[in-house]
Design a protein around this motif. Structure first.
Motif, PDB file in Angstrom:
ATOM      1  N   ALA A 193      20.817  12.511   9.506  1.00 41.38           N
ATOM      2  CA  ALA A 193      22.118  12.373   8.857  1.00 41.38           C
ATOM      3  C   ALA A 193      22.160  13.225   7.592  1.00 41.38           C
ATOM      4  O   ALA A 193      23.156  13.898   7.318  1.00 41.38           O
ATOM      5  CB  ALA A 193      22.384  10.904   8.532  1.00 41.38           C
ATOM      6  N   ARG A 194      21.052  13.232   6.857  1.00 38.87           N
ATOM      7  CA  ARG A 194      21.013  14.013   5.619  1.00 38.87           C
ATOM      8  C   ARG A 194      21.113  15.504   5.943  1.00 38.87           C
ATOM      9  O   ARG A 194      21.854  16.248   5.325  1.00 38.87           O
ATOM     10  CB  ARG A 194      19.723  13.709   4.849  1.00 38.87           C
ATOM     11  CG  ARG A 194      19.685  14.326   3.473  1.00 38.87           C
ATOM     12  CD  ARG A 194      18.451  13.919   2.685  1.00 38.87           C
ATOM     13  NE  ARG A 194      18.451  12.511   2.349  1.00 38.87           N
ATOM     14  CZ  ARG A 194      17.523  11.650   2.763  1.00 38.87           C
ATOM     15  NH1 ARG A 194      16.526  12.066   3.515  1.00 38.87           N
ATOM     16  NH2 ARG A 194      17.591  10.388   2.419  1.00 38.87           N
ATOM     17  N   ARG A 195      20.352  15.916   6.973  1.00 42.59           N
ATOM     18  CA  ARG A 195      20.382  17.334   7.351  1.00 42.59           C
ATOM     19  C   ARG A 195      21.748  17.753   7.867  1.00 42.59           C
ATOM     20  O   ARG A 195      22.119  18.912   7.784  1.00 42.59           O
ATOM     21  CB  ARG A 195      19.333  17.599   8.428  1.00 42.59           C
ATOM     22  CG  ARG A 195      17.928  17.683   7.879  1.00 42.59           C
ATOM     23  CD  ARG A 195      16.948  17.755   9.014  1.00 42.59           C
ATOM     24  NE  ARG A 195      15.570  17.750   8.527  1.00 42.59           N
ATOM     25  CZ  ARG A 195      14.522  17.543   9.307  1.00 42.59           C
ATOM     26  NH1 ARG A 195      14.691  17.324  10.596  1.00 42.59           N
ATOM     27  NH2 ARG A 195      13.317  17.545   8.818  1.00 42.59           N
ATOM     28  N   ILE A 244      25.594  14.763   5.548  1.00 41.81           N
ATOM     29  CA  ILE A 244      26.248  13.509   5.150  1.00 41.81           C
ATOM     30  C   ILE A 244      25.732  13.102   3.771  1.00 41.81           C
ATOM     31  O   ILE A 244      24.541  13.193   3.494  1.00 41.81           O
ATOM     32  CB  ILE A 244      25.954  12.404   6.188  1.00 41.81           C
ATOM     33  CG1 ILE A 244      26.617  12.753   7.523  1.00 41.81           C
ATOM     34  CG2 ILE A 244      26.435  11.052   5.694  1.00 41.81           C
ATOM     35  CD1 ILE A 244      26.222  11.853   8.665  1.00 41.81           C
TER      36      ILE A 244
END
Lengths: 350, 251
Positions: free
Chosen positions: A229-231, A234
């Motif tokens: 999700a971070r990549r 988000i």
């Protein structure tokens, strides 16, 4: 070999695992909380008829009582559903609800001195939801900025909210003097309690947020793989913050409705409901590891608990059996979940 | 020899350096990737491969040197900026949300919305599914159940989804960090064939691998790193395993 032909290592298209029988089974497993609920109701119906010659579920009074009974735990459990799907847990919800109930009572009484009754009621509810948001903000900041595990951060807030609620209530319950507020908690619209209507609307809105918005989608993604999700770009910190504010505000509304139902705010209002809220989410099919769960599953989970608790009283079983029954249902529910995962876990490379 | 060596490189790094305190992780390193070219990066652990790709993909800033995109100098403050310029990194540990569908993964963080009943914004799952089907079709992966979570698929298929996401967002340069490391042999072959497709589409690929067999199967050139410096650069057609190993360990 400067220009390698793409045909050289061409691979045949892969069949996926779209076995209709399996997806049919998976669907049953997903809806198992509703099946469970149906089975439970049938059990109590039979029990009731055999023991007392009276109907259980066809008695509208029972249905209404169960529905009202389920409202507060359901509101807590809806917020908890979001948090658990994200891979967290919110232990502070019970006392945030108590805090909100006390705030609702105080605020309605204070506003009632200066303004019309309906307006005072609305201000009271609004104050409860907003004040509930404060511990939510703190939870969110602790977890997203200071990287405190949700279990610990919200456990701390559990204590803080508990103390604040009792201090604000002066160690006792705070009665509400507001006729509209009492009506909201005990009145009916064509036989349906206002509380149930509010809860139903609330559930539909929350279902929409979870299943149809980016916020909901990101919540599932974060629960499954926060790194991915971070990549994907988000904003994890912002999401976590909003998430815990949302769950706290659910508890805030729960507290306000509690104060309406009993025309009093009590700090201990949500104390027994916290674990019920987690139980409802788990019975409803969510995984405590995050990434799965639905609002309607949680609705079924909350109803299962309410039916067990009310039903056992109805058929005259000692109330302590409720705890045992709910506990067993949680364990069975998790066992079914694990079995289903193993059965339909089509992942090939693990 | 094809004419690609004359065209402007998609990506070029010149005299790139990066040090962490006294540690020189990357020292005066230069390389270029042309359209339709697969460049393998080889080197022992700690040789600076990861530092290099992190500098290119915007994870951190180089201490010295420059990065050029189609001849234009660029700097990336964040990985998002690099991604917007068409540089996508594909990680070995499959950066997917396993509980979501292919479409949802492709659009993760950039979901398309539509209006239900003319006013209510909702996720446009249909558009996501259509895009997923098309994208996967371009990679020669045909999936019938587009609503299934990607956990239902095999490791190679999921790697294909990660590549599909880069393709859908029109990445021109794909940095693939050990894309085959977590996979079984048949799955590795699938990923290799995917890289051939990317190449045929004129994209540039930086391929990092420990597996020399994979490197020789897919790359046009190989650049060897050793202790942060460029230890050698060879055309695949003009080298062999032994020479590459010698370059890696420093013979």
């Amino acid at each position: 070999m400067t220009s390698t032909s793409p045909i050289e290592t061409h691979v045949a298209p892969q069949a996926d695992h779209g076995d209709p029988a399996r997806s049919w089974l998976a669907r049953i497993a997903e809806g198992r909380a509703w099946l469970f609920l149906a089975g439970l109701i049938i059990c109590f119906e039979v029990w009731s008829r055999l023991s007392f010659g009276a109907t259980f579920v066809l008695n509208p009074f029972n249905v209404q009582s169960i529905a009202i009974f389920a409202v507060a735990p359901l509101l807590l459990a809806t917020g908890q559903t979001f948090v658990i799907i994200s891979g967290g847990i919110d232990l502070s919800l019970g006392f945030i609800m108590g805090l909100a109930a006390v705030v609702a009572a105080h605020a309605t009484n204070m506003a009632g001195v200066a303004m019309p009754v309906p307006l005072a009621m609305m201000l009271g509810i609004l104050a409860a939801v907003i004040v509930a948001g404060v511990p939510g903000v703190i939870n969110g900041l602790l977890i997203s900025r200071l990287r405190i595990p949700p279990f610990i951060g919200t456990l701390g807030m559990f204590g803080v909210a508990r103390g604040a609620a009792f201090l604000l209530a002066g160690g006792t319950t705070v009665p509400v003097q507001n006729s509209w507020f009492a009506l909201l908690g005990n009145g009916r619209f064509y036989g349906v309690p206002y509380l149930v209507i509010i809860a139903a609307v609330f559930v539909v809105v929350m279902h929409y947020i979870l299943s149809q918005t980016r916020f909901g989608q990101h919540n599932y993604a974060i629960g499954a793989n926060v790194q991915a999700a971070r990549r994907a770009g988000i904003d994890i910190r912002g999401h976590i913050l909003r998430l815990y504010v949302l769950s706290a505000m659910c508890a805030g509304l729960g507290g306000a409705l509690y104060a309406a139902r009993f025309t009093a705010g009590a700090a201990q209002a949500g104390e027994p409901l916290l674990l019920d809220s987690v139980a409802a989410v788990v019975i409803g099919g969510a995984s405590l590891f995050g990434g799965s769960g639905t609002i309607f599953g949680t609705v079924a989970g909350a109803l299962v608990i309410a039916v067990i608790q009310y039903g056992l009283v109805f058929v005259n079983v000692e109330p302590f059996w409720q705890f045992i029954a709910v506990g067993l249902v949680i364990i069975i529910s998790v066992l079914i979940d694990q079995a289903q995962r193993r059965f339909s876990g089509a992942r090939q490379d693990e | 020899m094809n004419s690609s060596e004359q065209t402007t490189p998609l990506l070029e790094v010149r005299h790139l350096s990066k040090h962490f305190g006294a540690v020189q992780a990357l020292n005066d390193f230069s390389m270029a990737v042309r359209p339709g070219e697969v460049v393998a990066l080889a080197g022992d652990n700690g040789a600076g491969k990861t530092t290099l790709i992190k500098a290119i993909s915007g994870v951190f800033q180089p201490t010295g040197g420059e990065i050029l995109l189609r001849g234009q100098p660029v700097t990336f403050a964040t990985p998002q900026e690099a991604r917007e310029k068409g540089i996508e990194t594909i990680y070995q540990d499959l950066a997917l949300a396993d509980n979501l569908s292919i479409g949802a993964n492709i659009f993760l963080g950039r979901e398309p919305m539509r209006k239900a009943f003319g006013f209510l914004p909702v996720l446009d799952r249909k558009a996501m599914a259509v895009a997923a089907k098309q994208t996967m079709g371009r990679l020669d992966f045909h999936v019938s159940r587009l609503d299934a979570p990607v956990s239902n698929f095999s490791g190679g298929q999921r790697q294909a989804v990660a590549i599909g996401r880069a393709v859908y967002w029109d990445a021109q340069i794909l940095i693939m960090d050990e894309p085959t490391a977590a996979l079984g042999v048949p799955e590795q072959r699938k990923v290799i064939s995917l890289i051939h497709q990317l190449k045929a589409q004129g994209r540039g690929v930086i391929f990092i691998s420990h597996n020399l067999q994979d490197i020789f199967a897919v790359s046009d050139r190989i650049v060897v790193l050793r202790r942060g410096i460029q230890a050698g650069e060879r055309r695949i057609s003009e080298t062999n395993h032994d020479e590459v190993v010698k370059l890696m360990v420093g013979g």
